[in-house]
Design a protein around this motif. Sequence first.
Motif, PDB file in Angstrom:
ATOM      1  N   ALA A 135      -1.307  43.552 -22.280  1.00 39.97           N
ATOM      2  CA  ALA A 135      -1.057  44.288 -23.519  1.00 39.97           C
ATOM      3  C   ALA A 135       0.304  44.965 -23.499  1.00 39.97           C
ATOM      4  N   GLU A 136       0.696  45.449 -22.336  1.00 37.59           N
ATOM      5  CA  GLU A 136       1.977  46.154 -22.212  1.00 37.59           C
ATOM      6  C   GLU A 136       3.152  45.188 -22.210  1.00 37.59           C
ATOM      7  N   THR A 137       3.000  44.058 -21.512  1.00 37.87           N
ATOM      8  CA  THR A 137       4.127  43.155 -21.277  1.00 37.87           C
ATOM      9  C   THR A 137       4.208  42.024 -22.292  1.00 37.87           C
ATOM     10  N   GLU A 138       3.062  41.446 -22.657  1.00 38.22           N
ATOM     11  CA  GLU A 138       3.080  40.280 -23.550  1.00 38.22           C
ATOM     12  C   GLU A 138       1.939  40.358 -24.569  1.00 38.22           C
ATOM     13  N   PRO A 139       1.970  41.397 -25.444  1.00 37.50           N
ATOM     14  CA  PRO A 139       0.871  41.582 -26.393  1.00 37.50           C
ATOM     15  C   PRO A 139       0.735  40.421 -27.378  1.00 37.50           C
ATOM     16  N   ARG A 140       1.832  39.687 -27.611  1.00 34.01           N
ATOM     17  CA  ARG A 140       1.774  38.581 -28.574  1.00 34.01           C
ATOM     18  C   ARG A 140       0.814  37.483 -28.126  1.00 34.01           C
ATOM     19  N   PHE A 141       0.547  37.409 -26.825  1.00 31.36           N
ATOM     20  CA  PHE A 141      -0.393  36.415 -26.313  1.00 31.36           C
ATOM     21  C   PHE A 141      -1.787  36.628 -26.909  1.00 31.36           C
TER      22      PHE A 141
END
Length: 1118
Positions: free
Chosen positions: A256-262
Amino acid sequence: MADSMPDQHTLDAQISSVLGPDPAPFEALISQLMSSGNEARGHAEQLFNICRTRHADTLVLKLIHSLRYSVAVEARSMAAVLVRRQLGIWTQLSPQTQASIKEQLLLCVQHEQVKAVAKKLCDTVAELAATIPEDGQWSELLPFLFQCVSSDTSHWKESALMIFGQLAQYMGPQLHSHLSTLHAVFQQTLAPTMPGNVRLAALRATSSFVQTLETPQDREHFQDLLPGMMQTLTQALDLHEEATAQEALEMFIDVAETEPRFLRKQLVEVVSSMLQIADADRLEDATRHLAVEFLITLAEARERAPGMMRKLPQFIGKLVGILLKMLLDIEDDPAWHSAEPEDENAGESNNYEVGQECLDRLANSLGGKAVLPVVSELLPLYISDQDWRKRYAALICLAQIAEGCSKVMVKNLSPVVNMVLNCFRDTHARVKWAAINAIGQLSTDLGPDLQEQYHQNILQALVMAMDDFSSPRVQAHAATAMLNFSESCTSQILTPYLDLVVSKLLALLQSGKRMVQEGVLTALASVADSTQTNFQVYYDAVMPYLKAILMNATDKPNRMLRAKSMECISLVGMAVGKEKFGQDAKQVMEVLMNLQGSQLEDDDPITNYMLQAWARLCKCLGQDFQPYMSIVMPPLLHSAQLKPDVTITDVDDSENDVVDSDDESVETITIGDKKIGIRTSVLEEKATACNMLCCYAVELKEGFYPWVDQVTSILVPLLKFYFHEEVRKAAVSAMPELLRSAKLALEKGVAVGRDESYLKQLVNCVIPALVEALHKEPETEVLSNILESINECIQIAGPLLDGGHVKSIVDEFKQAITASSTRKRKRAERAKTEDFDAEEGELLQEENAQEEEVFDQIGECLGTLIKTFKDPFLPFFEELVPFITPMLGNDRTLEERRIAICIFDDVAEQCKSSACKYYATFLPFLLEASTDADPDVRQAAVYGIGVCAEFGGATFQPVVGEALTKIKQVISQPGAFSADNVMATDNAVSALGKICEFQRESIDATQVVPAWLSCLPIRNDLVEAKIVHDQLCSMVERSDPVVLGANNQNLPQIISIFAEVLIAGNDLASETTVDRVVNFLRRIQQLLPSSALASTWSSLHPQQQAVLQSVLSPQPSC
């Protein structure tokens, strides 16, 4: 310890034994390295390091042997750590040793059954793979991992996945050629049929890889793994394996912090599951808190997924409901009512603390438009409930969201204020306390609007709460809330209430409990600070009580009370001034000197309060404080040099968790696999001390000279003190003050035996340090501070700056402009994302405003350099032109364009004819911008046109016609003299005057000059007014025929202009110009026929006639 070193023969024997074929001595060495005894461990470390230096290959191979064959788990675990620590000498090992290590490590992975050892082993394998970047140097690794993960052996699968997870962190992009294979591996190992430990390792590996995916296509490829990832979490919960679930949640938080778009495509499902976990009372608090943390982290992921969470139906309402329920987990602990400081949080649970913190974070991340409507629906139900905890929770919620919702709340204060003030009459003390707390927080977050609209209601409510003797804690908090209220309150608003407030506070100071007295002192200090000299009336009543506490509250329980009295005395003293405070100040400083000479305990709050009190006393007394500096400075210098108290441990080191978890003075951050603990109290004392040093330099100026060298040596390294922003800011602010102190000391003869070379030496120390700090500074706000400081230093140093300094500054400006443009471009890319919304746009504007402050400060610095060096600066300016001209484009912000124009204006004005070679580049932009819709851009452009007209000579002639057309548009446009436009209009009139004077041959002067005169006087840009009116004075003094007109026909108009200038005193003209105007008018009085004079006189209005009468009437002789 030299005396404990064995002789060479003994040492050789020990090395031989340890590295010999018998494994026992080596295992004994490993055991000693883990010893709790310092002496045994010290000897072992010494022997180990000697082996490492002399026999690196043998040592590492012995470690590998222990890792593979030792029966002791602790020995294998330590061996894994030690092997990892030796990777720094990898290149020094022989190829045979390297090959053996790689082979044996993979065998160890297969054989190791103990999970804790396996994890350390896998970390070592992954880190080694990352230290061998060249392809083919460990060609066996990936086939081995794929073989393990495809095997039927559970711990092989788990170990391989742990290594994959680590490899993603170390070298993710290098593994992207294997994405399809990895996808298949993760899909297989996330399957519900896999053992729980394998699924968890697969989740960790998948999470790590997802965070390295750089393109939407790659993220899309891994998208179908998300259900399996979520299933790993839900299965763990179904099986009541909450420890496993908590690990899984931590991995989701990382994603959620690093790659929320996933998460976007399945966001509704993921968020719904997390909300269920967060709301599940049957689960452990820690599990629920992690689910909440995931949701808040997603809300905060603005840079990568702006606006995404605001668009999710019902998400905010459900989460706020959950957080409000967490606030209900509070007990009415009797200890709270005792009003002892240590019991302030009595009755509060972990749930309560999480709910409180997350409401604040949610509001700050999503904003008022998203959060306030939801809260407005829920709070009326809570505030009217019979359960005191619900009323309390509603007020706490309101206080927590105020900062994030301030822009919306401030537009409709009435319902909020009324709801809170009604609760001041609540029957439950904790609800009353929460209402006071809310008013305090609202005063901070919604000021000054709140104070301006509701001062009477709020102040009366706070005074009433101070009368609640049934609850000393309520009384104390009401007094403390006065601090919040008065900080954003003008003296004009607060002064009418001083009789009421001060009398109430003094009554409490005499009769209240210690906590109440502490609150009263804080309130008195703040009220005095806000009302300044209006507090003088109360000084004689207040100061005796304050001095009594300072002198008598000497026991340990009263340390904070005494510290607060110190703060209050110094702030009251500053408010009323030296004349009123002077006599008491001496007595107070005697007490402080005695205190400073005593042995205070390390945790005594008096130390920090005393540092600040001394500085305030200095501000109040000015140069009279000088004799006390020798007493003040030693402890201040000591505090400024405090080293950060930092501990670094492994994330997995659970023993230290217990130590740190209850220590509120330690702030912990996790970076990679390391946990860094920083004791904040030390940093705060250091920051205070640095601020105070700056304060002394500002107040004492040349009087601070004796400490300049020592303070410079302390503060210059702190420009890069990245542990604490306030320390850096203080060091940055101090740099010009130290230079100024030294310069004044030289000028006033205080620096005996020193000359300008001393200041030059100081400049050589400070300027390069600031430039280097500018290059490395991570915070945009501090960047602006550094640039402002550099600008001041340039002004002070002047010609002492050499070419090297200037080059380094200019080079860094180029880098800063590029970096700032890059940051803005990335924000612009965020604006193109599918979730971007209007609220996100507002936040983006605020971030860009900080960037524009950086540009503005660069412009100011360049202006100072240009004014200091003039023509010799032009080669540096030429280097900057490619960086400045893009800022003139219409695609840039108004502020960027204004700053770029101002930089050229400075060059044109200071370098005069030498700057003509840049006209072809910049004048077209100026002409276009002179009719810009933005008045600030317009003002800068027309000012530059005037400068070019004055100094450009023939170079400017080809554009005179276009310039006149543009200036006419500016002056004649509707609303030209409105508040927004008048500064630009005044500058356009000034530019027109310069064209009239310096480009006379290129214009129809008989038309243009009268048009210029018709615009005079100018009244708003007082700097330009003085220049323009001086220019007109010069023209008439030399009897400029076009200005005076045929047969002096323009003379009445000129006299009218001069009359208006005289009416304004020295506002519209300098004293010298006023004298010249008066002399001109007297000469005209003598030269003009009386009929012409009478005709001119009659055309003036009465005020003009009166001012001329006063200056032209014969002056009485002495």
